[in-house]
Design an enzyme around this catalytic site. Structure first.
Site, mmCIF file in Angstrom:
data_model
loop_
_atom_site.group_PDB
_atom_site.id
_atom_site.type_symbol
_atom_site.label_atom_id
_atom_site.label_comp_id
_atom_site.label_asym_id
_atom_site.label_seq_id
_atom_site.Cartn_x
_atom_site.Cartn_y
_atom_site.Cartn_z
ATOM 1 N N LYS A 172 0.834 -1.205 0.000
ATOM 2 C CA LYS A 172 0.000 0.000 0.000
ATOM 3 C C LYS A 172 0.870 1.256 0.000
ATOM 4 O O LYS A 172 0.669 2.165 -0.819
ATOM 5 C CB LYS A 172 -0.888 -0.015 1.245
ATOM 6 C CG LYS A 172 -1.721 1.229 1.441
ATOM 7 C CD LYS A 172 -2.365 1.206 2.825
ATOM 8 C CE LYS A 172 -3.240 2.407 3.052
ATOM 9 N NZ LYS A 172 -4.467 2.380 2.244
ATOM 10 N N ILE B 208 -28.744 10.236 4.222
ATOM 11 C CA ILE B 208 -28.613 8.831 4.623
ATOM 12 C C ILE B 208 -27.915 8.683 5.966
ATOM 13 O O ILE B 208 -27.958 7.624 6.579
ATOM 14 C CB ILE B 208 -27.894 8.033 3.504
ATOM 15 C CG1 ILE B 208 -28.608 8.235 2.167
ATOM 16 C CG2 ILE B 208 -27.830 6.553 3.817
ATOM 17 C CD1 ILE B 208 -30.085 7.856 2.152
ATOM 18 N N SER C 202 -24.386 10.014 7.230
ATOM 19 C CA SER C 202 -23.089 10.623 7.525
ATOM 20 C C SER C 202 -22.904 11.894 6.716
ATOM 21 O O SER C 202 -23.412 12.032 5.605
ATOM 22 C CB SER C 202 -21.961 9.635 7.211
ATOM 23 O OG SER C 202 -22.017 9.261 5.856
ATOM 24 N N TRP D 81 -19.658 -8.044 7.239
ATOM 25 C CA TRP D 81 -18.379 -7.337 7.168
ATOM 26 C C TRP D 81 -17.433 -7.722 8.304
ATOM 27 O O TRP D 81 -16.473 -7.008 8.599
ATOM 28 C CB TRP D 81 -18.612 -5.820 7.097
ATOM 29 C CG TRP D 81 -19.131 -5.387 5.748
ATOM 30 C CD1 TRP D 81 -19.133 -6.139 4.600
ATOM 31 C CD2 TRP D 81 -19.713 -4.124 5.392
ATOM 32 N NE1 TRP D 81 -19.684 -5.420 3.558
ATOM 33 C CE2 TRP D 81 -20.052 -4.191 4.015
ATOM 34 C CE3 TRP D 81 -19.980 -2.944 6.090
ATOM 35 C CZ2 TRP D 81 -20.642 -3.114 3.330
ATOM 36 C CZ3 TRP D 81 -20.571 -1.881 5.405
ATOM 37 C CH2 TRP D 81 -20.888 -1.971 4.045
ATOM 38 N N ASP E 221 -29.391 0.599 8.972
ATOM 39 C CA ASP E 221 -28.762 0.409 7.659
ATOM 40 C C ASP E 221 -28.454 -1.058 7.393
ATOM 41 O O ASP E 221 -27.851 -1.727 8.232
ATOM 42 C CB ASP E 221 -27.443 1.196 7.603
ATOM 43 C CG ASP E 221 -27.681 2.702 7.635
ATOM 44 O OD1 ASP E 221 -28.691 3.151 7.057
ATOM 45 O OD2 ASP E 221 -26.865 3.425 8.241
ATOM 46 N N GLU F 13 -24.994 -8.222 -0.614
ATOM 47 C CA GLU F 13 -23.691 -8.873 -0.830
ATOM 48 C C GLU F 13 -23.612 -10.245 -0.208
ATOM 49 O O GLU F 13 -22.764 -11.032 -0.579
ATOM 50 C CB GLU F 13 -22.543 -8.125 -0.167
ATOM 51 C CG GLU F 13 -22.532 -6.688 -0.192
ATOM 52 C CD GLU F 13 -21.192 -6.154 0.361
ATOM 53 O OE1 GLU F 13 -20.997 -4.994 0.119
ATOM 54 O OE2 GLU F 13 -20.396 -6.871 0.993
ATOM 55 N N HIS G 46 -31.658 1.478 4.914
ATOM 56 C CA HIS G 46 -30.958 1.976 3.739
ATOM 57 C C HIS G 46 -30.157 0.838 3.129
ATOM 58 O O HIS G 46 -29.535 0.055 3.841
ATOM 59 C CB HIS G 46 -30.021 3.129 4.117
ATOM 60 C CG HIS G 46 -29.019 3.428 3.057
ATOM 61 N ND1 HIS G 46 -29.375 3.994 1.854
ATOM 62 C CD2 HIS G 46 -27.688 3.168 2.974
ATOM 63 C CE1 HIS G 46 -28.294 4.090 1.099
ATOM 64 N NE2 HIS G 46 -27.262 3.589 1.751
ATOM 65 N N HIS H 154 -21.162 9.053 -5.210
ATOM 66 C CA HIS H 154 -19.866 8.459 -5.549
ATOM 67 C C HIS H 154 -19.018 9.409 -6.381
ATOM 68 O O HIS H 154 -17.863 9.139 -6.656
ATOM 69 C CB HIS H 154 -20.061 7.150 -6.312
ATOM 70 C CG HIS H 154 -20.912 6.173 -5.556
ATOM 71 N ND1 HIS H 154 -22.285 6.169 -5.658
ATOM 72 C CD2 HIS H 154 -20.599 5.227 -4.651
ATOM 73 C CE1 HIS H 154 -22.774 5.236 -4.858
ATOM 74 N NE2 HIS H 154 -21.774 4.650 -4.240
HETATM 75 N N1 GLN Z 1 -25.712 5.721 7.635
HETATM 76 C C1 GLN Z 1 -24.568 5.350 6.874
HETATM 77 C C2 GLN Z 1 -23.898 6.586 6.291
HETATM 78 O O1 GLN Z 1 -24.550 7.462 5.890
HETATM 79 C C3 GLN Z 1 -24.923 4.422 5.760
HETATM 80 C C4 GLN Z 1 -23.750 4.098 4.897
HETATM 81 C C5 GLN Z 1 -23.921 2.865 4.071
HETATM 82 O O2 GLN Z 1 -24.982 2.313 4.017
HETATM 83 N N2 GLN Z 1 -22.880 2.438 3.413
HETATM 84 O O3 GLN Z 1 -22.699 6.661 6.184
HETATM 85 ZN ZN ZN Z 2 -25.385 3.226 1.181
#
Ligand code: GLN
Ligand code: ZN
Length: 774
Positions: A23, A451, A453, A581, A619, A625, A661, A714
């Site tokens: 890295k 959402i 953050s 995860w 969330d 996945e 979410h 993104h």
């Molecule tokens: N609540 C989280 C955020 O907004 C959701 C992020 C996610 O689902 N990857 O960062």
């Molecule tokens: Zn998300």
């Protein structure tokens, strides 16, 4: 039985270096701080270290070409000359500049550095490598694609090891899996149609490897554990009919992993290859069928150590299980190996000097797995005393782990055993709940929210790091986070958002934050695993029964809510995402572990409700996945995953609105399950696919409320008002007005404030324009 050791093999080892050397070398090269020579030098050292370590463990089949600077699928694309036109490749050797452009994109403005006057070019897409958390670069192929042996990296690395006196077994990604993973561009066609054009390149490469001195090659065809149709099976048959004969004297070990061969078993066993590797961790039950039907003289490589998880193996149990197969086939036709490449586990447990000693004695990372393999290889012939000791050590550790009070919490076990269906059921149906919630919340039509953050600026990260180091006191850190939160609340009010969030400034990561507060989780200091390219993660380790000693988010929520009259969402990570995860204990089913996490998060949901939260978001970013590779296994996964979500969410009254979410846009095939989660409101990603996903809602009437993302988080681009309004107009064709929420695709933590502020202002304006039109 022979007194000789059984042949041991690894299918691949981690590339990143014990201290993440790769890295740092990559990033230093990318930023211009060091040159390519320094990078290549580091890479060569890492390869040598890996080979020597395996040699020291007495591994007989040591892989080469398992190393990659970025990704092995990208390497394969480059090796066969599948380089899309936008990178301006001239047909010669592929420069590192071009290679990294494919991996990371090339900015238009530094085109001057690139060759042939090429301007900006986007990177290849990236997607998950089977059901792992590793991501590969998706090769792009055109219908008239031609291939040529463009890189001889496999030969070069073989010779590099040879120069060190180490005879290796080169690893190649098989042609059929390569084509199946690639994406057709410039029109839809079956990429497997390119097989006849591709095979000559593999043939040429095999010849070059044989000439360099290779006697075996490992060819990975993990596609053999997927659902294959007759055409795909036929592609494998013809590929190996050709490659198996290509070079007399060069033997092929065909590696399958990540699941059972299942209905591809006959196909796999009849391919014209000399050896077959099977995954006996994911699919232990296939051992007997494989052993019984393998061709005479065919070498079987038994994947008996978990290449995907970090638990120490019960070596004596493994020995006893495979002994009859070794007896029946003869030791010379058996190899012992991890189930798959060890790319998916951290490198060396010895680096974890601060881990609980008991927990540490239950774990094995890649280096330790090499040791286990070496013991197993010697466990069949004459019993050397150190082998017997190692076997009983392992048995003792397994027994201690099973009995440990650190693992077992009788209260948690009893609570999980007593879970019943009524706990997974909201008190009333959505329509009844919705009426109560709407009366309480009094939101406008097309309510706007985010959402969770907000930008994790360098100040936020610095403050967290300083607090962790002890340079910033807890009190000062807390007031810093409070100021950030207050700023975010004020800004959201000013922006006119309807439902606010606290911003998640106190969270390092949406899983780690909760894992650190739950019992049964452990965290490492150095146990990095490659996620993609130079991005590595340190997944939490779920080692014991999971419970929540105290509230995890309530104080932050309360603080944020105290600042405003508008509703602030409680913000939690769901049990399925936490599970998917993490490294998960292997002495319980994933479903049972998930149920325990669900109970712990359920407690938090109830506490947030009690504290006054009217809206709580749970969330489930990683729910999709986790889908099994085989369609036939989907139902059982979705059943327990959805049950876990419902268990988490259903402890609250009708008047509390539950949001969830999800971070993706492919929904069509799991829409029933998503609806069965029975969240009052779901937010999903849609802006990149231009609401294509809403096709799912054409035939299926989604019953509850839904926020299809209108802002692609993104990208740094700030979408305009009209653009977002258009997406909403489109969404209204599929969804009724009283269902529709307005929000971004995902959390905003990776964005900058000067992108987020105008984008959210535009989003609110788009919602307002819709209200006027409605
Ligand atoms: N609540 C989280 C955020 O907004 C959701 C992020 C996610 O689902 N990857 O960062
Ligand atoms: Zn998300």
């Amino acid at each position: 039985m022979s007194q000789d050791a059984i042949t041991t093999a690894t299918l691949g080892v981690p590339r990143i270096g014990r201290k993440r050397e790769l890295k740092f070398a990559l990033e230093s090269c990318w930023s211009g701080k060091s040159d390519e020579t320094a990078l290549l030098d580091t890479a060569q050292k890492l390869r040598a270290e890996n080979w020597k370590e395996q040699q020291a463990h007495g591994i007989a089949r040591i892989p080469s070409n398992d190393f990659s600077l970025y990704d092995h699928v990208l390497d394969t694309a480059v090796m066969v000359g599948a380089i899309p036109a936008r990178y301006g490749w001239d047909g010669g050797p592929v420069s590192l500049d071009t290679y990294f452009a494919m991996a990371r994109g090339r900015q238009g403005d530094d085109a001057a550095r690139g060759c042939c006057g090429v301007t900006g070019a986007s990177a290849l897409e990236m997607t998950k490598w089977f059901d792992t958390n590793y991501h590969y670069m998706v090769p792009e192929l055109t219908a008239d694609q031609t291939f040529a042996l463009t890189s001889k990296k496999p030969v070069e690395h073989f010779l590099e090891a040879k120069a060190l006196g180490i005879h290796t077994r080169p690893v190649l990604l098989g042609p059929v899996t390569f084509l199946k993973l690639a994406k057709p561009v410039g029109g839809d066609f079956d990429t497997l149609a390119l097989l006849p054009t591709l095979l000559p390149v593999y043939e040429e490469l095999l010849k070059a490897l044989a000439k360099a001195g290779a006697d075996w090659v490992q060819v990975d065809e993990p596609c053999l554990v997927l659902d294959l149709d007759a055409g795909e099976q036929q592609a494998l048959v013809s590929a190996y009919a050709q490659l198996g004969e290509a070079v007399p004297g060069l033997k092929i070990m065909l590696a399958t992993y990540f699941g059972a061969l299942g209905d591809n078993l006959d196909c796999a066993l009849n391919l014209a290859v000399d050896g077959l590797h099977v995954d006996l961790i994911r699919a232990p039950e296939q051992l007997d069928a494989v052993a019984a039907t393998a061709r005479k003289g065919q070498v079987l490589s038994l994947g008996i150590l978990d290449g995907r998880n970090i638990w120490r193996a019960d070596l004596a149990a493994i020995r006893d299980r495979i002994a009859p197969v070794i007896e029946a086939r003869g030791a010379n036709l058996i190899e012992l190996a991890p189930s798959c490449s060890m790319l998916h586990v951290p490198i060396d447990l010895d680096l974890e000097t601060q881990l609980d000693a008991d927990l540490k004695s239950w774990l094995a990372f890649a280096s330790q797995k090499m040791g286990e393999l070496s013991v197993l290889g010697r466990a069949f012939g004459g019993r050397a005393p150190e082998v017997a000791d190692a076997l009983s050590d392992a048995s003792r550790a397994i027994a201690a782990r099973a009995a440990s009070s650190k693992v077992n919490d009788p209260a948690v076990q009893a609570r999980a055993a007593a879970v019943d269906a009524s706990q997974m059921q909201r008190k009333n149906a959505y329509t009844v709940r919705a009426a109560t919630q709407h009366a309480r919340l009094r939101l406008p039509a097309f309510p706007t929210t985010t959402i969770g953050s907000f930008p994790q600026t360098s100040e936020v990260r610095k403050a967290r790091a300083a607090n962790a180091r002890g340079d910033l006191s807890d009190a000062d850190y807390k007031s810093f986070i409070e100021r950030e939160t207050e700023g975010a609340i004020r800004w959201q009010e000013g922006a006119g958002l309807d439902v606010l969030v606290h911003g998640e400034f106190e969270r390092n990561d949406m899983v780690q934050y909760f894992g650190e507060k739950l019992s049964g989780f452990a965290f490492t200091k150095h146990a990095w695993v490659q996620s993609y390219g130079s991005r590595y993660v340190r997944p939490p380790i779920i080692f014991g029964d999971v419970s929540r000693p105290e509230a995890m988010t309530v104080a932050w929520w309360k603080y944020a809510q105290s600042l405003t009259e508008k509703p602030v969402k409680g913000m939690l990570t769901g049990p399925v995402t936490i599970l998917n995860w993490s490294f998960v204990r292997n002495d319980m089913t994933r479903a049972d572990v998930c149920c325990q996490i669900a109970l712990a998060i359920r407690d938090e949901v109830i506490d947030l409700e009690e504290a006054g939260a009217a809206i709580i978001q749970i969330d489930e970013a990683a729910l999709r996945e986790g889908l099994p590779l085989r369609k036939s296994d989907w139902k059982s996964y979705l059943d327990w995953a959805i049950r876990s979500f419902r268990l988490t969410a259903s402890g609250v009254g009708d008047e509390t609105q539950i949001h969830t979410h999800m971070c993706y846009s492919e929904f069509n095939d799991i829409i029933d399950a998503v609806a069965a989660m029975d969240a009052d409101v779901i937010s999903i990603e849609t802006s990149r696919s231009r609401m294509e996903l809403l096709d799912a809602f054409k035939s299926f009437k989604y019953p509850n409320e839904i926020g299809p993302g209108v802002y692609d988080i993104h990208s740094p681009r700030v979408p305009g008002v009209d653009e977002m309004a258009d997406l909403l107009v489109h969404a209204r064709k599929r969804l009724s007005d009283d269902q529709l929420w307005v929000n971004p695709d995902c959390g905003l933590k990776t964005r900058k404030w000067d992108e987020v502020k105008p984008a959210i202002a535009n989003m609110v304006a788009a919602a307002r324009s819709l209200r006027q039109r409605a």
